[in-house]
Design a protein around this motif. Structure first.
Motif, PDB file in Angstrom:
ATOM      1  N   ALA A   8      52.915  42.447  43.146  1.00 40.24           N
ATOM      2  CA  ALA A   8      52.712  41.120  43.749  1.00 40.24           C
ATOM      3  C   ALA A   8      53.089  41.126  45.224  1.00 40.24           C
ATOM      4  CB  ALA A   8      53.526  40.065  42.988  1.00 40.24           C
ATOM      5  N   ILE A   9      54.190  41.771  45.553  1.00 38.32           N
ATOM      6  CA  ILE A   9      54.630  41.834  46.953  1.00 38.32           C
ATOM      7  C   ILE A   9      53.615  42.579  47.815  1.00 38.32           C
ATOM      8  CG2 ILE A   9      56.366  42.853  48.503  1.00 38.32           C
ATOM      9  CD1 ILE A   9      58.436  42.188  46.258  1.00 38.32           C
ATOM     10  N   THR A  10      53.222  43.779  47.366  1.00 39.96           N
ATOM     11  CA  THR A  10      52.293  44.565  48.185  1.00 39.96           C
ATOM     12  C   THR A  10      50.911  43.914  48.230  1.00 39.96           C
ATOM     13  OG1 THR A  10      51.762  46.034  46.308  1.00 39.96           O
ATOM     14  CG2 THR A  10      53.531  46.731  47.807  1.00 39.96           C
ATOM     15  N   THR A  11      50.513  43.276  47.133  1.00 39.46           N
ATOM     16  CA  THR A  11      49.215  42.594  47.128  1.00 39.46           C
ATOM     17  C   THR A  11      49.235  41.401  48.071  1.00 39.46           C
ATOM     18  OG1 THR A  11      48.733  43.319  44.874  1.00 39.46           O
ATOM     19  CG2 THR A  11      47.550  41.377  45.662  1.00 39.46           C
ATOM     20  N   GLY A  12      50.322  40.657  48.080  1.00 32.48           N
ATOM     21  CA  GLY A  12      50.429  39.522  49.001  1.00 32.48           C
ATOM     22  C   GLY A  12      50.352  39.955  50.451  1.00 32.48           C
ATOM     23  N   LEU A  13      51.114  40.984  50.798  1.00 33.87           N
ATOM     24  CA  LEU A  13      51.102  41.478  52.183  1.00 33.87           C
ATOM     25  C   LEU A  13      49.726  42.013  52.579  1.00 33.87           C
ATOM     26  CD1 LEU A  13      54.547  43.325  52.205  1.00 33.87           C
ATOM     27  CD2 LEU A  13      53.964  41.191  53.408  1.00 33.87           C
ATOM     28  N   LEU A  14      49.160  42.839  51.712  1.00 35.21           N
ATOM     29  CA  LEU A  14      47.866  43.445  52.056  1.00 35.21           C
ATOM     30  C   LEU A  14      46.709  42.453  51.966  1.00 35.21           C
ATOM     31  CD1 LEU A  14      48.371  46.977  50.493  1.00 35.21           C
ATOM     32  CD2 LEU A  14      48.278  46.372  52.919  1.00 35.21           C
ATOM     33  N   SER A  15      46.843  41.393  51.170  1.00 36.14           N
ATOM     34  CA  SER A  15      45.805  40.358  51.144  1.00 36.14           C
ATOM     35  C   SER A  15      45.733  39.637  52.485  1.00 36.14           C
ATOM     36  CB  SER A  15      46.076  39.346  50.025  1.00 36.14           C
ATOM     37  OG  SER A  15      45.876  39.928  48.765  1.00 36.14           O
ATOM     38  N   GLY A  16      46.893  39.342  53.046  1.00 35.83           N
ATOM     39  CA  GLY A  16      46.911  38.733  54.381  1.00 35.83           C
ATOM     40  C   GLY A  16      46.296  39.650  55.418  1.00 35.83           C
ATOM     41  N   LEU A  17      46.634  40.936  55.338  1.00 35.84           N
ATOM     42  CA  LEU A  17      46.054  41.919  56.257  1.00 35.84           C
ATOM     43  C   LEU A  17      44.548  42.011  56.061  1.00 35.84           C
ATOM     44  CD1 LEU A  17      46.452  44.076  58.429  1.00 35.84           C
ATOM     45  CD2 LEU A  17      46.904  45.725  56.577  1.00 35.84           C
ATOM     46  N   TRP A  18      44.101  42.011  54.797  1.00 33.31           N
ATOM     47  CA  TRP A  18      42.658  42.065  54.522  1.00 33.31           C
ATOM     48  C   TRP A  18      41.942  40.873  55.151  1.00 33.31           C
ATOM     49  CZ3 TRP A  18      38.280  44.084  54.220  1.00 33.31           C
ATOM     50  CH2 TRP A  18      37.172  43.370  53.770  1.00 33.31           C
ATOM     51  N   GLY A  19      42.511  39.690  55.025  1.00 33.33           N
ATOM     52  CA  GLY A  19      41.883  38.519  55.631  1.00 33.33           C
ATOM     53  C   GLY A  19      41.665  38.699  57.115  1.00 33.33           C
ATOM     54  N   TRP A  20      42.673  39.241  57.801  1.00 36.25           N
ATOM     55  CA  TRP A  20      42.559  39.472  59.244  1.00 36.25           C
ATOM     56  C   TRP A  20      41.523  40.553  59.541  1.00 36.25           C
ATOM     57  CZ3 TRP A  20      43.833  43.933  62.066  1.00 36.25           C
ATOM     58  CH2 TRP A  20      43.732  43.782  63.450  1.00 36.25           C
ATOM     59  N   VAL A  21      41.556  41.653  58.785  1.00 36.41           N
ATOM     60  CA  VAL A  21      40.604  42.749  58.988  1.00 36.41           C
ATOM     61  C   VAL A  21      39.176  42.264  58.773  1.00 36.41           C
ATOM     62  CG1 VAL A  21      39.793  44.961  58.033  1.00 36.41           C
ATOM     63  CG2 VAL A  21      42.230  44.619  58.485  1.00 36.41           C
ATOM     64  N   ALA A  22      38.962  41.510  57.698  1.00 36.74           N
ATOM     65  CA  ALA A  22      37.614  41.022  57.399  1.00 36.74           C
ATOM     66  C   ALA A  22      37.066  40.174  58.539  1.00 36.74           C
ATOM     67  CB  ALA A  22      37.617  40.228  56.095  1.00 36.74           C
ATOM     68  N   VAL A  23      37.871  39.251  59.027  1.00 34.85           N
ATOM     69  CA  VAL A  23      37.428  38.390  60.128  1.00 34.85           C
ATOM     70  C   VAL A  23      37.201  39.230  61.389  1.00 34.85           C
ATOM     71  CG1 VAL A  23      38.152  36.533  61.678  1.00 34.85           C
ATOM     72  CG2 VAL A  23      38.459  36.283  59.216  1.00 34.85           C
ATOM     73  N   SER A  24      38.113  40.146  61.667  1.00 35.91           N
ATOM     74  CA  SER A  24      38.010  40.982  62.866  1.00 35.91           C
ATOM     75  C   SER A  24      36.753  41.846  62.864  1.00 35.91           C
ATOM     76  CB  SER A  24      39.236  41.889  62.998  1.00 35.91           C
ATOM     77  OG  SER A  24      40.399  41.112  63.143  1.00 35.91           O
ATOM     78  N   LEU A  25      36.367  42.323  61.684  1.00 35.81           N
ATOM     79  CA  LEU A  25      35.196  43.200  61.584  1.00 35.81           C
ATOM     80  C   LEU A  25      33.910  42.456  61.239  1.00 35.81           C
ATOM     81  CD1 LEU A  25      36.758  46.245  59.678  1.00 35.81           C
ATOM     82  CD2 LEU A  25      36.349  46.000  62.147  1.00 35.81           C
ATOM     83  N   GLY A  26      33.998  41.141  61.068  1.00 36.89           N
ATOM     84  CA  GLY A  26      32.817  40.356  60.720  1.00 36.89           C
ATOM     85  C   GLY A  26      32.352  40.582  59.291  1.00 36.89           C
ATOM     86  N   LEU A  27      33.287  40.905  58.402  1.00 33.62           N
ATOM     87  CA  LEU A  27      32.951  41.136  57.003  1.00 33.62           C
ATOM     88  C   LEU A  27      33.192  39.866  56.192  1.00 33.62           C
ATOM     89  CD1 LEU A  27      34.562  44.678  56.568  1.00 33.62           C
ATOM     90  CD2 LEU A  27      32.147  44.112  56.971  1.00 33.62           C
ATOM     91  N   LEU A  28      32.761  39.893  54.949  1.00 32.21           N
ATOM     92  CA  LEU A  28      32.934  38.758  54.051  1.00 32.21           C
ATOM     93  C   LEU A  28      34.235  38.938  53.284  1.00 32.21           C
ATOM     94  CD1 LEU A  28      29.281  38.675  52.676  1.00 32.21           C
ATOM     95  CD2 LEU A  28      30.278  37.146  54.396  1.00 32.21           C
ATOM     96  N   SER A  29      35.232  38.120  53.599  1.00 36.64           N
ATOM     97  CA  SER A  29      36.533  38.294  52.944  1.00 36.64           C
ATOM     98  C   SER A  29      36.423  38.096  51.439  1.00 36.64           C
ATOM     99  CB  SER A  29      37.573  37.359  53.551  1.00 36.64           C
ATOM    100  OG  SER A  29      37.225  36.010  53.360  1.00 36.64           O
ATOM    101  N   TRP A  30      35.606  37.150  50.988  1.00 37.52           N
ATOM    102  CA  TRP A  30      35.472  36.910  49.554  1.00 37.52           C
ATOM    103  C   TRP A  30      34.885  38.131  48.848  1.00 37.52           C
ATOM    104  CZ3 TRP A  30      30.611  37.373  47.638  1.00 37.52           C
ATOM    105  CH2 TRP A  30      29.541  37.156  48.500  1.00 37.52           C
ATOM    106  N   ALA A  31      33.933  38.811  49.490  1.00 34.83           N
ATOM    107  CA  ALA A  31      33.344  40.010  48.879  1.00 34.83           C
ATOM    108  C   ALA A  31      34.378  41.134  48.821  1.00 34.83           C
ATOM    109  CB  ALA A  31      32.101  40.444  49.645  1.00 34.83           C
ATOM    110  N   GLY A  32      35.215  41.214  49.837  1.00 39.22           N
ATOM    111  CA  GLY A  32      36.283  42.211  49.817  1.00 39.22           C
ATOM    112  C   GLY A  32      37.258  41.956  48.685  1.00 39.22           C
ATOM    113  N   PHE A  33      37.551  40.689  48.426  1.00 36.95           N
ATOM    114  CA  PHE A  33      38.431  40.379  47.301  1.00 36.95           C
ATOM    115  C   PHE A  33      37.768  40.727  45.971  1.00 36.95           C
ATOM    116  CE2 PHE A  33      40.935  37.732  50.289  1.00 36.95           C
ATOM    117  CZ  PHE A  33      42.170  38.319  50.031  1.00 36.95           C
ATOM    118  N   LEU A  34      36.441  40.688  45.917  1.00 38.38           N
ATOM    119  CA  LEU A  34      35.755  41.157  44.708  1.00 38.38           C
ATOM    120  C   LEU A  34      35.936  42.669  44.553  1.00 38.38           C
ATOM    121  CD1 LEU A  34      32.444  39.094  44.756  1.00 38.38           C
ATOM    122  CD2 LEU A  34      34.383  38.845  43.198  1.00 38.38           C
ATOM    123  N   GLY A  35      35.914  43.393  45.678  1.00 39.71           N
ATOM    124  CA  GLY A  35      36.180  44.833  45.629  1.00 39.71           C
ATOM    125  C   GLY A  35      37.592  45.113  45.139  1.00 39.71           C
TER     126      GLY A  35
END
Length: 160
Positions: A8-35
């Motif tokens: 839960a701890i690592t998922t919470g931290l990396l989920s926040g990072l994923w949100g930033w990465v997705a926006v920064s790279l112009g990716l779909l954050s929701w699709a990344g969460f499906l991955g």
């Protein structure tokens, strides 16, 4: 610290990072969460689960594109879309006899993401796959953290 809390701890931290990465790279954050979800849900873990999840999601993308493009060939025959969907859904399940395509939910995750992304596979594929990398990192860093905490607790208990 138990395994669930560590993940839960690592998922919470990396989920926040994923949100930033997705926006920064112009990716779909929701699709990344499906991955991410595909990796967490795959019965096989580790590298094997990573490859099985990736292969099944990519096959789902391909199957969805087949349905979308096949249906577009005869837009006036609405029934064709329904028949194609049924045949392809059958094939999506049957392909599971092959190890790398054995995670049926991963196939449906890839297909659903493609439908939701209106067939833009050039955006869906990197979003799903980078999300899969994050899912692997989330779970395995959590397992590592739990193991490290357990080793520390054992060393402390032994030294007393």
């Amino acid at each position: 610290m138990n395994i669930l809390l560590s993940i839960a701890i690592t998922t919470g931290l990396l989920s926040g990072l994923w949100g930033w990465v997705a926006v920064s790279l112009g990716l779909l954050s929701w699709a990344g969460f499906l991955g991410c979800t595909a990796y967490f849900a795959c019965p096989q873990g580790g590298v094997k689960g990573f490859f099985i999840s990736g292969c099944t999601m990519m096959s789902g993308v391909a199957w969805a594109l087949i349905i979308m493009h096949g249906s577009a060939l005869a837009p006036h025959l609405e029934i064709l879309s329904y028949v194609m969907t049924g045949v392809v859904a059958f094939l999506m399940c049957v392909q599971a006899k092959h190890l790398l395509l054995s995670f049926v939910p991963g196939t449906f995750i890839g297909a659903c993401a493609t439908f939701a992304g209106q067939g833009d596979w050039k955006l869906i594929v990197p979003s799903l796959m980078l999300g899969l990398v994050f899912g692997y990192a989330m779970k395995n860093s959590g397992l590592w953290l739990a193991a490290r905490r357990a080793r520390t607790a054992n060393v402390t208990a032994v030294s007393k």
